[in-house]
Design an enzyme around this catalytic site. Structure first.
Site, mmCIF file in Angstrom:
data_model
loop_
_atom_site.group_PDB
_atom_site.id
_atom_site.type_symbol
_atom_site.label_atom_id
_atom_site.label_comp_id
_atom_site.label_asym_id
_atom_site.label_seq_id
_atom_site.Cartn_x
_atom_site.Cartn_y
_atom_site.Cartn_z
ATOM 1 N N GLU A 182 36.106 34.838 47.617
ATOM 2 C CA GLU A 182 35.278 36.038 47.503
ATOM 3 C C GLU A 182 34.530 36.038 46.163
ATOM 4 O O GLU A 182 33.471 36.642 46.031
ATOM 5 C CB GLU A 182 36.133 37.314 47.644
ATOM 6 C CG GLU A 182 35.325 38.531 48.077
ATOM 7 C CD GLU A 182 36.177 39.763 48.368
ATOM 8 O OE1 GLU A 182 36.758 40.320 47.424
ATOM 9 O OE2 GLU A 182 36.246 40.188 49.535
ATOM 10 N N LYS A 201 30.353 44.782 58.171
ATOM 11 C CA LYS A 201 30.737 46.199 58.134
ATOM 12 C C LYS A 201 29.625 47.067 58.728
ATOM 13 O O LYS A 201 29.885 48.048 59.410
ATOM 14 C CB LYS A 201 31.010 46.652 56.699
ATOM 15 C CG LYS A 201 32.264 46.055 56.073
ATOM 16 C CD LYS A 201 32.470 46.611 54.663
ATOM 17 C CE LYS A 201 33.572 45.862 53.945
ATOM 18 N NZ LYS A 201 33.717 46.255 52.537
ATOM 19 N N HIS A 212 55.041 18.434 57.060
ATOM 20 C CA HIS A 212 55.335 18.198 58.475
ATOM 21 C C HIS A 212 54.259 18.796 59.367
ATOM 22 O O HIS A 212 54.476 18.990 60.566
ATOM 23 C CB HIS A 212 56.717 18.763 58.807
ATOM 24 C CG HIS A 212 57.784 18.123 57.976
ATOM 25 N ND1 HIS A 212 58.373 16.934 58.326
ATOM 26 C CD2 HIS A 212 58.308 18.469 56.773
ATOM 27 C CE1 HIS A 212 59.245 16.587 57.387
ATOM 28 N NE2 HIS A 212 59.217 17.501 56.425
ATOM 29 N N LYS A 229 40.253 50.951 46.225
ATOM 30 C CA LYS A 229 39.359 51.203 45.090
ATOM 31 C C LYS A 229 38.265 52.197 45.480
ATOM 32 O O LYS A 229 38.008 53.161 44.789
ATOM 33 C CB LYS A 229 38.763 49.882 44.607
ATOM 34 C CG LYS A 229 37.802 50.023 43.462
ATOM 35 C CD LYS A 229 37.310 48.665 42.973
ATOM 36 C CE LYS A 229 36.183 48.863 41.964
ATOM 37 N NZ LYS A 229 35.639 47.600 41.473
ATOM 38 N N GLY A 238 38.278 44.381 42.860
ATOM 39 C CA GLY A 238 39.381 44.517 43.815
ATOM 40 C C GLY A 238 40.363 43.344 43.757
ATOM 41 O O GLY A 238 41.579 43.528 43.696
ATOM 42 N N ARG A 239 39.827 42.122 43.738
ATOM 43 C CA ARG A 239 40.714 40.948 43.771
ATOM 44 C C ARG A 239 41.330 40.655 42.413
ATOM 45 O O ARG A 239 42.110 39.720 42.265
ATOM 46 C CB ARG A 239 39.951 39.739 44.319
ATOM 47 C CG ARG A 239 38.625 39.469 43.631
ATOM 48 C CD ARG A 239 37.751 38.538 44.467
ATOM 49 N NE ARG A 239 36.417 38.362 43.909
ATOM 50 C CZ ARG A 239 35.382 39.175 44.144
ATOM 51 N NH1 ARG A 239 35.539 40.243 44.900
ATOM 52 N NH2 ARG A 239 34.196 38.932 43.611
ATOM 53 N N GLU A 263 39.671 50.001 57.438
ATOM 54 C CA GLU A 263 41.047 49.629 57.812
ATOM 55 C C GLU A 263 42.059 50.531 57.129
ATOM 56 O O GLU A 263 42.995 51.057 57.753
ATOM 57 C CB GLU A 263 41.341 48.175 57.408
ATOM 58 C CG GLU A 263 40.543 47.125 58.137
ATOM 59 C CD GLU A 263 39.167 46.850 57.518
ATOM 60 O OE1 GLU A 263 38.660 47.693 56.739
ATOM 61 O OE2 GLU A 263 38.596 45.802 57.847
HETATM 62 O O1 F6P Z 1 35.450 44.129 51.944
HETATM 63 C C1 F6P Z 1 35.907 43.418 50.856
HETATM 64 C C2 F6P Z 1 36.574 44.321 49.870
HETATM 65 O O2 F6P Z 1 35.647 45.161 49.284
HETATM 66 C C3 F6P Z 1 37.333 43.537 48.814
HETATM 67 O O3 F6P Z 1 36.533 43.099 47.784
HETATM 68 C C4 F6P Z 1 38.363 44.528 48.405
HETATM 69 O O4 F6P Z 1 39.422 43.937 47.704
HETATM 70 C C5 F6P Z 1 38.765 45.090 49.748
HETATM 71 O O5 F6P Z 1 37.579 45.123 50.494
HETATM 72 C C6 F6P Z 1 39.397 46.447 49.719
HETATM 73 O O6 F6P Z 1 38.550 47.370 49.127
HETATM 74 P P1 F6P Z 1 39.086 48.795 48.698
HETATM 75 O O7 F6P Z 1 40.138 48.605 47.672
HETATM 76 O O8 F6P Z 1 37.895 49.523 48.171
HETATM 77 O O9 F6P Z 1 39.655 49.458 49.921
#
Ligand code: F6P
Length: 547
Positions: A353, A512, A384, A206, A267-268, A212
């Site tokens: 979240e 972060k 189990h 987003k 995002g979620r 990452e």
């Molecule tokens: O760090 C959390 C977060 O912002 C989430 O809310 C989001 O889904 C995820 O990182 C990924 O964010 P992006 O889509 O901006 O890479």
């Protein structure tokens, strides 16, 4: 709006809880043969049985009163109509619009968004068709066979879960892979065996600033270019899903290959937007549309059904009952459906979240518990592993069991046993087994009474432990859309009651911010910087090991 604990219904519920402390569901079932009919709801193929809860009709009346005093109905309408309910970021929250029909128009911040959504969907569809039909090809002219979605959190968990759950609907021509972790092991393992000429990368972010995702995206680009030796190849092997055109361009992806969405999609909550491109590529457009339609059916129900007959409201308010009056800390999710093995990680982000907050919309720290810890695993595996604690541990754990009546891949009578085990677990949680029964069983097996008396307490099941069962016909795209939207709205309901903002996530920021100076400090030629003693000790140890 009064603070939660000042609402009249809160007080009533506190008193009611005191009266309910000795309530036993077993008596309630005995006294009311119609308890199941009274305490279950149906929508389409989904049945919610919530009769195995520590509730009476009065509990529900009081909980719904709390919902009304919390202005749930007007808050719900505010969400659907595009008000800035994400009040700490001044944003609308409109994932529901992504799965709604194109009419009537919906204006957000002065902009009519239905057409934008239709255009974005048309762009996605065009691309999906082109890739499936082989008119979108790789740089060397070969058709794309593998698609790697690089994203994390909401840009990974939802699509990965849906693609995995609905794998039986997948098209043959292309295989989806999901890479999220910063750990290079994830990308390396995925790329091993892939052919750069037939691989497409979807960079899903987003913000397009996520460490990452960008790190993996850069490594993927290097992998591609080291094989194809032509920067022009990027335009045939990389597309972006984002709200940030500038950053997409800076990365080297042509904005023509960018699928857009908007800041009013959290995002979620984004698998319904361009972030769902991987789903549409994996399953084909018809199935993606069915997923959206299922979610829309749940939206309509949530928006229009009376609170008492409203699945997300009932689930949400039961969660309030346990978290705030019975003092439970966690909520177990047990899908007796291997296809939903990624549901728990998805729901962990969705719920934790969203509702892992401690400040109310009055900007004050709340004096009650908010979002529970979500955990679980597919059945029967959980039985189990950790069910011991659910049955005999000292904590009360509210639970959801999910199961399909029909399994598309029947092997002998395995599905019958799966269903039987699911129902048996909820029955065992409810019924338990008394000391007298255990003792009698042991004696009947030939154990001396004295030994039986000593062993019996260890084999007692207290019972009277709550569960919800979500039973559905079969896990098809429409049903999965309904189930996901059900949980989204449950989370919304609880956020409204707790008077928190379910749509921001400031709690992810501090880590972060702290990572870059530590990254710097790991370099032995740099000063370690100012950190606490533990962190300094760890940095020193890492430096020493790598010296
Ligand atoms: O760090 C959390 C977060 O912002 C989430 O809310 C989001 O889904 C995820 O990182 C990924 O964010 P992006 O889509 O901006 O890479």
């Amino acid at each position: 709006m009064k603070a939660l604990k000042q609402l009249p219904a809160w007080n009533v519920l506190e008193q009611h809880y005191r009266a309910m402390r000795r309530f036993d569901m077993r008596d309630a079932f005995r006294d009311d043969p119609r308890r199941f009919e009274r305490l279950s709801l149906r929508l389409g193929s989904v049945l919610l049985d919530y009769s195995k809860n520590r509730i009476t009709p009065d509990t529900l009346t009081h909980l719904m009163q709390l919902a009304r005093e919390s202005a749930l109905e007007s808050q719900r309408e505010a969400m659907f109509s595009g008000a800035h309910i994400n009040f700490t970021e001044q944003r609308a929250v409109l994932h529901t619009a992504l799965r709604a029909p194109a009419h009537p128009p919906l204006t957000v911040d002065g902009v009519e968004i239905r057409q934008d959504i239709a255009d974005a969907l048309a762009h996605m569809r065009q691309f999906v068709d082109a890739l499936h039909q082989g008119t979108w090809r790789g740089h060397t002219g070969k058709p794309i066979r593998h698609v790697v979605n690089i994203g994390i959190g909401g840009s990974d968990l939802g699509p990965a879960m849906v693609c995995d759950a609905l794998a039986q609907y997948a098209v043959d021509s292309v295989r989806l892979h999901f890479v999220s972790n910063l750990d290079p092991a994830h990308l390396s393992a995925t790329l091993a065996g892939l052919d750069p000429e037939t691989t497409l990368f979807i960079i899903a972010s987003k913000t397009f600033t996520t460490l990452e995702t960008l790190a993996n995206a850069h490594s993927a680009k290097a992998w591609l270019l080291s094989a194809l030796h032509d920067p022009a190849a990027v335009s045939r092997h990389f597309v972006a899903l984002s709200t940030n055109t500038q950053a997409v361009r800076a990365f080297g992806i042509d904005p023509a290959n960018m699928f857009i969405f908007w800041d009013w999609v959290g995002g979620r909550y984004s698998l319904w937007s361009a972030i769902g491109l991987s789903i549409a590529l994996a399953l084909g457009w018809t199935h993606f549309q069915a997923l959206l339609d299922g979610a829309h059916a749940m939206d309509q129900h949530f928006r229009n059904a009376p609170l008492e007959a409203n699945l997300p409201v009932v689930l949400g308010m039961l969660g309030i009952w346990y978290a705030n009056f019975w003092g439970t800390d966690t909520h177990g999710i047990f899908p007796y459906d291997q296809r939903l093995r990624l549901l728990v990680p998805f729901l962990q982000q969705l719920d934790m979240e969203s509702n892992g907050k401690n400040v109310s919309h009055a900007n004050r720290r709340v004096n009650y518990n908010t979002g529970p810890i979500i955990w679980g695993a597919p059945g029967t595996n959980g039985q189990h592993a950790f069910f011991e604690l659910v049955h005999q541990g000292t904590r009360l754990i509210p639970t959801d069991f999910l199961v399909a009546a029909i399994n598309p891949t029947p092997l002998a009578d395995q599905h019958e046993w799966l269903l039987a085990n699911c129902l048996a677990q909820t029955e065992a949680l409810l019924k338990g087994k008394s000391r007298a029964v255990v003792e009698a069983e042991l004696v009947a097996q030939g154990m001396p009474r004295r030994d039986a008396r000593a062993l019996a307490p260890h084999k007692v099941f207290p019972g009277n432990r709550p569960s919800n069962t979500l039973l559905y016909q079969t896990l098809d795209p429409h049903t999965l859309g309904m189930l996901i939207a059900l949980y989204e709205h449950k989370v919304f309901v609880q956020g409204v009651i707790w008077q928190i903002n379910s749509f921001d996530q400031w709690g992810v920021e501090l880590g972060k911010q702290l990572a870059p100076p530590i990254r710097h400090a790991l370099d032995p030629d740099q000063p370690a910087g100012e950190h606490d003693g533990s962190t300094l000790g760890l940095i020193a140890d890492i430096r020493q090991r790598r010296a």
